[in-house]
Design a protein around this motif. Structure first.
Motif, PDB file in Angstrom:
ATOM      1  N   ILE A   9       0.843  -1.204   0.000  1.00  0.00           N
ATOM      2  CA  ILE A   9       0.000   0.000   0.000  1.00  0.00           C
ATOM      3  C   ILE A   9       0.878   1.254   0.000  1.00  0.00           C
ATOM      4  O   ILE A   9       0.542   2.253  -0.643  1.00  0.00           O
ATOM      5  CB  ILE A   9      -0.971  -0.023   1.212  1.00  0.00           C
ATOM      6  N   LYS A  12       1.987   1.991  -3.459  1.00  0.00           N
ATOM      7  CA  LYS A  12       0.855   2.554  -4.208  1.00  0.00           C
ATOM      8  C   LYS A  12       0.609   4.005  -3.792  1.00  0.00           C
ATOM      9  O   LYS A  12       0.208   4.828  -4.607  1.00  0.00           O
ATOM     10  CB  LYS A  12      -0.408   1.719  -3.955  1.00  0.00           C
ATOM     11  N   LEU A  13       0.868   4.307  -2.518  1.00  0.00           N
ATOM     12  CA  LEU A  13       0.705   5.682  -2.029  1.00  0.00           C
ATOM     13  C   LEU A  13       1.669   6.619  -2.765  1.00  0.00           C
ATOM     14  O   LEU A  13       1.296   7.727  -3.155  1.00  0.00           O
ATOM     15  CB  LEU A  13       0.958   5.728  -0.516  1.00  0.00           C
ATOM     16  N   VAL A  99     -15.245  -3.463 -16.063  1.00  0.00           N
ATOM     17  CA  VAL A  99     -13.827  -3.143 -15.889  1.00  0.00           C
ATOM     18  C   VAL A  99     -13.367  -2.301 -17.076  1.00  0.00           C
ATOM     19  O   VAL A  99     -13.503  -2.703 -18.224  1.00  0.00           O
ATOM     20  CB  VAL A  99     -12.971  -4.427 -15.761  1.00  0.00           C
ATOM     21  N   HIS A 180      -8.429   6.666 -15.450  1.00  0.00           N
ATOM     22  CA  HIS A 180      -8.298   5.700 -14.361  1.00  0.00           C
ATOM     23  C   HIS A 180      -7.398   6.229 -13.237  1.00  0.00           C
ATOM     24  O   HIS A 180      -7.737   6.113 -12.062  1.00  0.00           O
ATOM     25  CB  HIS A 180      -7.738   4.367 -14.866  1.00  0.00           C
ATOM     26  N   TRP A 183      -8.903   8.896 -10.336  1.00  0.00           N
ATOM     27  CA  TRP A 183      -9.776   8.377  -9.265  1.00  0.00           C
ATOM     28  C   TRP A 183      -9.075   7.279  -8.477  1.00  0.00           C
ATOM     29  O   TRP A 183      -9.272   7.131  -7.266  1.00  0.00           O
ATOM     30  CB  TRP A 183     -11.130   7.911  -9.802  1.00  0.00           C
ATOM     31  N   SER A 184      -8.200   6.525  -9.178  1.00  0.00           N
ATOM     32  CA  SER A 184      -7.466   5.447  -8.533  1.00  0.00           C
ATOM     33  C   SER A 184      -6.553   5.998  -7.432  1.00  0.00           C
ATOM     34  O   SER A 184      -6.372   5.368  -6.385  1.00  0.00           O
ATOM     35  CB  SER A 184      -6.650   4.711  -9.597  1.00  0.00           C
ATOM     36  N   GLN A 187      -8.623   6.473  -4.427  1.00  0.00           N
ATOM     37  CA  GLN A 187      -8.952   5.161  -3.850  1.00  0.00           C
ATOM     38  C   GLN A 187      -7.776   4.671  -3.009  1.00  0.00           C
ATOM     39  O   GLN A 187      -7.956   4.160  -1.906  1.00  0.00           O
ATOM     40  CB  GLN A 187      -9.266   4.176  -4.989  1.00  0.00           C
ATOM     41  N   THR A 188      -6.549   4.831  -3.527  1.00  0.00           N
ATOM     42  CA  THR A 188      -5.354   4.360  -2.814  1.00  0.00           C
ATOM     43  C   THR A 188      -5.137   5.153  -1.528  1.00  0.00           C
ATOM     44  O   THR A 188      -4.766   4.584  -0.496  1.00  0.00           O
ATOM     45  CB  THR A 188      -4.115   4.469  -3.728  1.00  0.00           C
ATOM     46  N   ILE A 189      -5.377   6.451  -1.578  1.00  0.00           N
ATOM     47  CA  ILE A 189      -5.218   7.281  -0.378  1.00  0.00           C
ATOM     48  C   ILE A 189      -6.277   6.896   0.662  1.00  0.00           C
ATOM     49  O   ILE A 189      -6.082   7.067   1.855  1.00  0.00           O
ATOM     50  CB  ILE A 189      -5.291   8.776  -0.758  1.00  0.00           C
ATOM     51  N   GLY A 190      -7.378   6.332   0.171  1.00  0.00           N
ATOM     52  CA  GLY A 190      -8.427   5.878   1.086  1.00  0.00           C
ATOM     53  C   GLY A 190      -9.646   6.781   1.089  1.00  0.00           C
ATOM     54  O   GLY A 190     -10.587   6.562   1.843  1.00  0.00           O
ATOM     55  N   ASP A 192     -12.526   7.163  -0.399  1.00  0.00           N
ATOM     56  CA  ASP A 192     -13.493   6.570  -1.312  1.00  0.00           C
ATOM     57  C   ASP A 192     -14.478   5.725  -0.506  1.00  0.00           C
ATOM     58  O   ASP A 192     -14.138   5.164   0.518  1.00  0.00           O
ATOM     59  CB  ASP A 192     -12.768   5.664  -2.317  1.00  0.00           C
ATOM     60  N   ASN A 193     -15.685   5.677  -0.958  1.00  0.00           N
ATOM     61  CA  ASN A 193     -16.672   4.757  -0.395  1.00  0.00           C
ATOM     62  C   ASN A 193     -17.747   4.511  -1.454  1.00  0.00           C
ATOM     63  O   ASN A 193     -17.627   4.984  -2.583  1.00  0.00           O
ATOM     64  CB  ASN A 193     -17.258   5.291   0.919  1.00  0.00           C
ATOM     65  N   GLN A 194     -18.793   3.773  -1.085  1.00  0.00           N
ATOM     66  CA  GLN A 194     -19.806   3.380  -2.080  1.00  0.00           C
ATOM     67  C   GLN A 194     -20.466   4.594  -2.715  1.00  0.00           C
ATOM     68  O   GLN A 194     -20.847   4.559  -3.878  1.00  0.00           O
ATOM     69  CB  GLN A 194     -20.882   2.530  -1.399  1.00  0.00           C
ATOM     70  N   ARG A 197     -17.494   6.854  -4.788  1.00  0.00           N
ATOM     71  CA  ARG A 197     -16.762   6.239  -5.913  1.00  0.00           C
ATOM     72  C   ARG A 197     -17.277   6.712  -7.269  1.00  0.00           C
ATOM     73  O   ARG A 197     -16.490   7.198  -8.074  1.00  0.00           O
ATOM     74  CB  ARG A 197     -16.767   4.725  -5.821  1.00  0.00           C
TER      75      ARG A 197
ATOM     76  N   ASN B 216      -6.612  -1.169  -8.648  1.00  0.00           N
ATOM     77  CA  ASN B 216      -7.975  -0.626  -8.657  1.00  0.00           C
ATOM     78  C   ASN B 216      -8.710  -0.825  -9.992  1.00  0.00           C
ATOM     79  O   ASN B 216      -9.419   0.076 -10.437  1.00  0.00           O
ATOM     80  CB  ASN B 216      -7.960   0.865  -8.292  1.00  0.00           C
ATOM     81  N   THR B 217      -8.521  -1.983 -10.612  1.00  0.00           N
ATOM     82  CA  THR B 217      -9.241  -2.235 -11.870  1.00  0.00           C
ATOM     83  C   THR B 217     -10.707  -2.560 -11.591  1.00  0.00           C
ATOM     84  O   THR B 217     -11.556  -2.372 -12.452  1.00  0.00           O
ATOM     85  CB  THR B 217      -8.634  -3.416 -12.658  1.00  0.00           C
ATOM     86  N   SER B 229     -17.644  -5.053  -2.416  1.00  0.00           N
ATOM     87  CA  SER B 229     -17.279  -3.807  -3.103  1.00  0.00           C
ATOM     88  C   SER B 229     -15.829  -3.431  -2.830  1.00  0.00           C
ATOM     89  O   SER B 229     -15.318  -3.636  -1.718  1.00  0.00           O
ATOM     90  CB  SER B 229     -18.190  -2.683  -2.613  1.00  0.00           C
ATOM     91  N   ALA B 231     -14.937  -0.591  -2.364  1.00  0.00           N
ATOM     92  CA  ALA B 231     -14.955   0.489  -1.361  1.00  0.00           C
ATOM     93  C   ALA B 231     -14.302  -0.011  -0.070  1.00  0.00           C
ATOM     94  O   ALA B 231     -13.710   0.772   0.677  1.00  0.00           O
ATOM     95  CB  ALA B 231     -16.377   0.942  -1.093  1.00  0.00           C
ATOM     96  N   ALA B 234     -10.665   0.710  -0.169  1.00  0.00           N
ATOM     97  CA  ALA B 234     -10.361   2.088   0.238  1.00  0.00           C
ATOM     98  C   ALA B 234     -10.323   2.181   1.760  1.00  0.00           C
ATOM     99  O   ALA B 234      -9.463   2.862   2.327  1.00  0.00           O
ATOM    100  CB  ALA B 234     -11.399   3.049  -0.329  1.00  0.00           C
ATOM    101  N   ASN B 237      -7.100   0.720   2.933  1.00  0.00           N
ATOM    102  CA  ASN B 237      -6.030   1.693   2.693  1.00  0.00           C
ATOM    103  C   ASN B 237      -6.018   2.757   3.798  1.00  0.00           C
ATOM    104  O   ASN B 237      -4.960   3.113   4.317  1.00  0.00           O
ATOM    105  CB  ASN B 237      -6.196   2.367   1.328  1.00  0.00           C
ATOM    106  N   ARG B 238      -7.224   3.252   4.154  1.00  0.00           N
ATOM    107  CA  ARG B 238      -7.338   4.264   5.217  1.00  0.00           C
ATOM    108  C   ARG B 238      -6.826   3.714   6.545  1.00  0.00           C
ATOM    109  O   ARG B 238      -6.053   4.354   7.242  1.00  0.00           O
ATOM    110  CB  ARG B 238      -8.817   4.646   5.419  1.00  0.00           C
ATOM    111  N   PHE B 240      -4.852   1.182   7.122  1.00  0.00           N
ATOM    112  CA  PHE B 240      -3.426   0.871   7.081  1.00  0.00           C
ATOM    113  C   PHE B 240      -2.580   2.146   7.141  1.00  0.00           C
ATOM    114  O   PHE B 240      -1.646   2.245   7.933  1.00  0.00           O
ATOM    115  CB  PHE B 240      -3.102   0.077   5.809  1.00  0.00           C
ATOM    116  N   LEU B 241      -2.927   3.122   6.301  1.00  0.00           N
ATOM    117  CA  LEU B 241      -2.119   4.346   6.224  1.00  0.00           C
ATOM    118  C   LEU B 241      -2.192   5.135   7.524  1.00  0.00           C
ATOM    119  O   LEU B 241      -1.175   5.619   8.021  1.00  0.00           O
ATOM    120  CB  LEU B 241      -2.561   5.208   5.030  1.00  0.00           C
TER     121      LEU B 241
END
Lengths: 234, 247
Positions: A9, A12-13, A99, A180, A183-184, A187-190, A192-194, A197, B216-217, B229, B231, B234, B237-238, B240-241
């Motif tokens: 992670i 990815k950050l 996808v 991609h 937004w990705s 998502q990696t930073i965290g 994001d949610n339902q 997104r 994140n595909t 999901s 989500a 994410a 990630n939160r 963990f970080l």
């Protein structure tokens, strides 16, 4: 923070933060380019401002570091991911529903962007900031170069339709990469949610499209005026 | 229905595998996919041949034991079901069906279509639990939990650990599995306490076992039989970080 950047992670950050930094730079660069459409004189003033001075050089070094780190980590992550996938691949593979094509081809799109970037640096940065760094004013004048006349460089390059097509293909690859990538990164930073997104994905498409159109407008505009020298179209 | 099956056969983990083609005839459209394989195995045994090894247990879509990559899809072409819930009516008479094991470095083939998913157990052992005894079943509403949190936790807890996410991910990443485990516990008060430690230790184990990095595909979410999901990724990630930044 122990071992953060050696974790999956964490790596990815690094990709997401450098990626967002590069998106910010693209937005700045695009705004600067659009000035050339409205006033070539004003654009050249920006070029003079961003020449071989300490603040422009410091920004260039930071920008280059951001790009290089992003590229290096792209290679590291791709190698690790290919290893994780294993040598034995599926005989039949179908893309799952929903996808995006770009999300599965980020590395290839990134390679196209890097090739385009090298060409772009050769076309512009080499003839602008680099010559100011490498040569004295007298030498630049003797060589007949005009490092602060960026507008003339743009007009000259995009009067060539081959360069126009190459740059538009490059920008199209960038568009796919950003749809991609943007937004990705969130998502990696965290972040994001339902609920968020689809919103972040929509913002991602808008940002990518603004960047594509902003850069492409300059290419198309300068090609168009090359067909109409002196304001007379043939 | 008469079908042609192209099935991956591999004697053991070290042997070089390959596809073998079999014909099955007079299969009812109401037969489940695993029953169809049972019929094939019955035929093979009668012919004195080695039956095809594949994983299965409850055959009700609960346990997460069945696997199989069918015509390019984990758990076959239907959505939100496991292989044991797939029926032959999803195929046409005369079809050729290609059946492969999960492909990932962390899931080595044991034999034919069965793979070793023990790596998931190791990740769970690293922190996918609550370390203290939280007592018996609580009275309803004895511990107030917002409906939204309870729903999210239950959605994540639906993960049955089948490994379709890893099998589908082009990077062989186990992030959806780990995220579902971390998320299902992080949203409940009993699990929240150890949230930071859990995220760090499970991710560390996942990395150590050689799973890939999530790009994140969303392929895992699309092929997950429980529709987990991304989500939740994410949230992982939160978790963990923020845990790492506090270290």
């Amino acid at each position: 923070m122990s071992n953060l950047f050696t974790s999956s992670i964490g790596k990815k950050l690094i990709m997401s933060i450098t990626g967002l930094f590069l998106v910010l730079f693209l937005l700045f660069h695009m705004c600067m380019n659009l000035v050339a459409i409205f006033s070539q004189e004003a654009y050249n003033m920006i070029c003079a401002f961003l020449g071989a001075n300490w603040y422009a050089l410091a920004a260039t070094v930071v920008l280059a570091a951001g790009a290089v780190i992003h590229i290096i980590y792209a290679f590291i992550l791709t190698i690790l991911n290919r290893r994780a996938r294993g040598k034995q691949r599926y005989a039949v593979e179908a893309t799952p529903k929903g996808v995006e094509w770009a999300s599965q081809n980020m590395f290839v799109l990134g390679l196209i962007i890097v090739v385009g970037l090298v060409l772009h640096l050769w076309n512009f940065w080499y003839n602008m900031q680099f010559v100011e760094l490498a040569y004295s004013h007298a030498e630049i004048e003797a060589l007949g170069l005009e490092p602060t006349n960026g507008a003339a460089l743009i007009a000259g390059l995009f009067s060539n339709p081959v360069y126009c097509i190459v740059y538009l293909v490059w920008l199209a690859a960038l568009w796919f990469h950003l749809t991609h990538g943007f937004w990705s990164a969130f998502q990696t930073i965290g972040w994001d949610n339902q609920i968020w997104r689809p919103r972040v994905m929509c913002i991602s498409n808008i940002v990518a499209t603004i960047i594509f159109l902003g850069f492409a407008a300059v290419v198309v505009y300068f090609y168009a005026i090359s067909l109409c020298p002196g304001g007379v179209c043939y | 229905m008469n079908l042609t099956l192209k099935i991956w056969r591999q004697k053991d983990a070290k042997a070089k595998g390959g596809f073998e083609t079999y014909k099955v005839e007079n299969i009812s459209p109401d037969t489940s996919f695993l029953e169809m394989l049972d019929i094939l195995n019955n035929n093979l045994i009668h012919e004195g041949k080695d039956p095809v090894v594949f994983d299965h247990d409850c055959r009700e879509g609960i346990c997460g034991m069945c696997s199989l990559h069918i015509n390019g899809h984990a758990h076959g072409p239907d959505e939100d079901i496991t292989t044991c819930q797939l029926h032959m009516r999803k195929f046409k008479d005369g079809d050729t069906i290609t059946i492969e094991p999960w492909r990932s470095n962390a899931f080595p083939v044991i034999k034919d279509l069965a793979v070793d998913r023990g790596a998931f157990d190791k990740i769970l052992q690293a922190g996918g639990f609550i370390s203290i005894n939280t007592g018996g079943v609580q009275d309803a509403n004895a511990i107030p939990i917002p409906k939204k949190d309870a729903d999210e936790s239950m959605d994540a807890a639906a993960c049955n650990g089948c490994g379709a996410c890893v099998a589908t991910c082009k990077n062989g990443s186990a992030m959806l599995f780990v995220a579902a485990r971390v998320s299902s516990l992080a949203k409940l008060p009993q699990g929240r306490v150890e949230g930071a430690r859990r995220a760090k230790s499970m991710v560390a184990k996942m990395d150590e076992l050689g799973f890939g990095n999530c790009t994140n595909t969303g392929a895992c979410e699309a092929e997950c039989p429980k529709g987990i999901s991304i989500a939740h990724i994410a949230r992982l990630n939160r978790e963990f970080l923020s845990a790492k930044l506090k270290d």
